[in-house]
Design an enzyme around this catalytic site. Structure first.
Site: not given
Lengths: 368, 565
Positions: B13, B60, B63, B67, B477, B500, B544, B547
């Site tokens: 993500e 996120c 997630c 948070h 994570r 991350s 998170c 690519c």
């Protein structure tokens, strides 16, 4: 490799579903659910079924810009159909960074191939806003700015579905002071045909219903002044709210956990933005109709309205002027942030443009 | 020497780019860059601290609960608010199922395709797959008919000639080692897990209206009312549905995820010596009880030394921007504690479209957080190591079980395989424990305790003129911290140091690599045109960020461009 081994004719959605053992009964149930989601009369269900029996899996590419992947997560939670059915049976999801197997050049090639082979025929879903400031340096994938990618891909799509409030209106990155110059897709690529499905996140059922609407009718649904399908955003939360009788009766939650809160009284005094928000949350709900914010005791945040981050807050401050009783209000009458004339024009224009193809990216894109 | 540019890596993500140098088939150096910035911390300034969770939840979409939790804890810490036991338990259940669901999605949907060749599943004998699966567990879907139906579904999908999200992957790569029967089993469970995850996460919808982005958190407690005699509150009906779903979650983890993890890992034991990383681990601890004691302990481990667990001090956290596209008022040399943190974006990278970043200078939107000036790995491996080294009974049992079944020692944990294994262990521990919090909640309600919110400081008029606090949470994570400063009832400063950021961090002032960067060094790459191994190690962190891979020579000229049919 397997593409070469197994290349064959394209199967219709209906054929694929039958082949993998979905009974006719279940298929028709799905069609009924979709018909309801699109707010169509039940008599349309056979037409939905017939269309899905005939349509081939249309290609769809999903782009993530300034996103949090919340809309992708919403897709993963979709139930009617499930994400597995969407991915394997109903659509050809040719590019989606979060779920696709390929990486690198191979991933980019998949995108390039789809947008070249199906120019003007593929659906594009956009998640996240597009940063316009400083030449788009705040969002890049594969070394390309989000803005360049959006112009390239959305410009050649049959239609772009902006999922979530970021892709629709700029969302949280566009909140004051908007450090990156974030805007929604329609503003970044004015020439594209865009359907806005705001909400934070998008309700996956509304996304599926929009896609099915296209598969069935060959055009995008009628839109309101903010580019939102009327079938999902035609009424205020307040007007369909299960707590509405308590509002009318003057029964309000005064403190979290008080007697009224436990009994499901109206959350208006706790800051609920339902009276100013257009969305089908009370009826469509989330996660297989399990819940929705007001249902679980918290006020509506107004997340499907443009700039709600700045205009609806603070979260727990009550709305100053709630339009009185009755369910006669429409978004254009209330006129949040948009002239009614322009809104109506956009709605008509959007519908007529539904099947326009080969649109070029516009030069009118706003910089900065 | 060749340089590989990974931008974007898929099945994560967000937007992540990896650049790596390769020499003699191994990575000799690596750089990690995030290529997207939104500036939410800056947007938060001046807003109502009670709203912060709703904003930071949008850091996120994967997630979303985590948070909220960290943010609310930060505000409650600043305002010295103690929440009722029921709110604590409801949060623990929300956190618990978030971890379990997230880990399963990561294993099957974001990581498995690095180890499982879906195309090979077409060649499998379904009876063989059935025998294999039955030897691992008594999961009901273990019949030859079931696996045959999955294989048929795959065949008809492939026959359509439109492979959708499975097109153009590294299928047939020599680094794939599973036999066809195991590949079919894992592919079937990939599809089953898709169904399972959307079902079990409905616990969030029951307690919090929806997932992602639940909407039920409050500074001071929760917004979901409790009343066994109301249809508009948490009642027996809803509690029993949660119980059923928690059982369903636990069953899948015990009978599908863990057996699959062990079966797949047994073919890839060479990866127990690859991808070790920085060797320093940080865990904030999680699942507080009413007295504030944590079920999973906090601690720091340095230099892979699990004989010693150090206490954690929030004052030792600082963020550096020497290689990040930010500027600090007083220059980049000194790291800033989050209470003093700044998020002034100053992009100095190449103008897009670009082929390369200048990795000698600034090259990422991620800052470099350091603990006591050290790069730290966070995540399930850190959590499991700290628990194991602290003598946590259940953690010790689960770790020893996995190590024994694979026939490897504890040193195997410091690797790509260890990271993936620790995620399974973490998931198993939490899946087994979460029902206990539900039972506690039910017992409280039975005693007549319906409290879900501490009202005393809801009104900002009750707040001090100035306050500061921090909220910690062990997200799936890893160690997540939110730091807040409040002045005149408004947010003066807000900084989040997220998992991350720790793991994907670029180099710091001293040139120390972040965990992704360090873990890639030494990783073998069999075919630079198809760097499957990079995906394996980066994905093992459950990044998170996103690519694509370009291969270039050290001078920056592209030497290989992968041809796609």
């Amino acid at each position: 490799m397997i593409e070469r081994d197994y290349i064959g004719r394209e199967y219709s959605v209906g054929e694929i579903l039958r082949e993998r053992g979905v009974s006719r009964r279940d298929f028709l149930k799905f069609c009924s659910a979709m018909t309801a989601a699109m707010a169509l009369p039940a008599t349309f269900a056979p037409k939905v079924a017939q269309a899905l029996d005939e349509v081939k899996r249309p290609p769809l590419v999903w782009l993530e810009f300034q996103d949090c992947a919340g809309d992708t997560e919403a897709l993963l939670r979709s139930a009617n159909p499930t994400v597995g059915e969407i991915v394997l049976d109903i659509l050809s999801v040719d590019y989606h960074e979060t779920i696709m197997a390929a990486a690198g050049h191979q991933a980019e090639a998949a995108l390039e191939k789809t947008i070249a082979d199906y120019r003007g025929k593929y659906l594009c879903v956009v998640e996240g806003s597009i940063p316009m400031k400083d030449g788009g340096v705040y969002g890049c994938v594969g070394g390309k700015s989000h803005l360049d990618r959006a112009r390239q891909v959305c410009g050649g799509a049959l239609a772009t579905i902006a999922v979530g409030t970021c892709a629709s209106f700029g969302g949280i990155p566009a909140a004051v002071p908007n450090p990156t110059g974030a805007v929604g897709v329609k503003e970044a690529v004015p020439g594209a045909t865009v359907i806005n499905l705001p909400g934070c996140p998008v309700n996956a059922d509304n996304l599926t219903a929009t896609v099915v609407h296209y598969l069935v009718f060959g055009k995008i649904p009628a839109l309101d002044g903010h580019g939102r399908p009327l079938f999902a955003y035609g009424k205020r939360i307040h007007d369909n709210c299960e707590r509405r009788p308590h509002f009318d009766a003057g029964q309000y939650v005064e403190h979290w956990g008080d007697d009224g809160h436990r009994k499901g009284f109206c959350l208006y005094r706790m800051g609920c933005k339902g009276p100013a928000t257009f969305h089908n949350c009370p009826t469509q709900r989330y996660n297989e109709k399990t819940g929705w914010p007001v249902g679980s005791g918290h006020g509506c945040a107004g997340c499907s309205e443009p700039a709600f981050w700045d205009t609806m807050g603070p979260l727990y401050k009550r709305l100053p002027h709630v339009p009185g009783f009755g369910i006669e209000h429409t978004v254009d009458k209330i006129g949040i942030g948009l002239a009614a004339g322009a809104a109506a024009a956009f709605a008509v224009h959007g519908a007529l443009n539904a099947i326009r193809r080969d649109k070029e990216p516009s030069d009118e894109t706003r910089e900065g | 020497m060749a340089k590989i540019v990974v931008d974007p890596i898929t099945r994560i993500e967000g937007h992540l780019r990896i650049e790596a140098e390769i020499d003699n088939g191994r990575i000799t150096d690596a750089w990690s860059s995030s290529t997207m910035f939104r500036g939410i911390e800056k947007i938060l300034k001046g807003r109502d601290p009670r709203d912060a969770w709703f904003w930071t939840q949008r850091f996120c979409g994967v997630c979303t609960t985590v948070h909220s939790i960290a943010s609310i804890r930060a505000v409650e810490d600043a305002l010295k608010i103690k929440i009722p036991p029921n709110a604590q338990l409801i949060r623990n259940i929300i956190i618990g199922i978030q971890n379990v669901q997230d880990h399963v999605i990561h294993f099957y949907h974001l990581h498995a395709l690095d180890w499982v060749d879906v195309t090979s599943a077409l060649k499998a004998d379904p009876a063989g797959t059935s025998a294999l699966a039955a030897s691992l567990s008594d999961w009901p879907n273990n019949s030859p008919t079931y696996f045959k139906s999955v294989q048929d579904r795959l065949k008809s999908f492939v026959a359509s000639g439109r492979l959708g999200p499975f097109a153009n992957a590294y299928w047939g790569h020599p680094a794939y080692k599973l036999p066809p029967e195991a590949n079919l089993m894992a592919t079937a469970h990939y599809l089953e897990a898709l169904e399972w995850q959307k079902d079990v996460i409905r616990i969030h919808a029951i307690l919090g209206s929806k997932n992602p982005h639940p909407q039920t958190f409050l500074v001071g407690g929760m917004a979901i009312p409790i009343d066994p005699d109301s249809q508009n509150a948490l009642n027996a009906d809803k509690l029993m549905e949660i119980k059923r779903l928690l059982k369903k979650a636990q069953d899948f983890v015990e009978k599908v995820y863990i057996p699959d993890l062990l079966a797949v890992a047994s073919f890839y034991k060479d990866w127990a010596a690859i991808g070790g990383g920085v060797g320093n681990f940080l865990c904030y601890g999680e699942f507080p009880d009413a007295a504030g004691n944590q079920w999973l302990p906090q601690g720091a481990i340095l230099g892979k030394d699990i004989s010693k667990v150090l206490p954690v001090d929030q004052k030792k956290v600082a963020e550096y921007v020497d290689h990040s596209w930010f500027e600090y008022k007083n220059g980049p040399e000194k790291g800033l504690h989050p209470w003093e943190g700044e998020s002034e974006a100053r992009y100095s990278g190449p103008k897009p479209p670009y082929e390369h970043l200048d990795t000698d200078k600034k090259y990422s939107w991620v800052k470099a957080p350091r603990y006591d000036e050290k790069a730290m790995e966070v995540g399930p491996l850190a959590r499991v190591l700290v628990a194991y080294a602290s003598g946590h009974k259940e953690a010790k049992g689960a770790v020893d079980m996995v190590l024994n079944k694979l026939g490897v020692g504890p040193e195997a944990l410091f690797s790509t395989l260890g990271r993936t294994g620790a995620r399974g262990i973490d998931c198993l521990l939490i899946a087994r424990q979460t029902p206990a919090w539900l039972d506690e909640l039910i017992a409280n309600i039975a005693k007549g305790d319906y409290r879900i919110h501490a009202n005393e400081k809801w009104d900002p008029g009750e707040w001090p003129a100035e306050a500061s606090g921090y909220g910690w949470h062990e997200a799936p994570r890893g160690a997540l911290g939110h730091w807040i400063r409040i002045k005149d009832q408004k947010i003066l400063n807000y900084q989040a140091v997220v998992p991350s950021t720790w793991n994907a961090s670029p180099r710091d002032a001293k040139g120390q690599r972040g965990p992704y960067e360090a873990s890639l060094v030494g990783t073998p790459v069999a075919d630079p045109a198809k760097p499957l191994e990079i995906l394996r190690t980066v994905h093992s962190f459950d990044p998170c960020l996103a690519c694509a891979v370009h291969v270039t020579d050290a001078a920056g000229n592209e030497v290989i461009r992968v041809k796609v049919s």
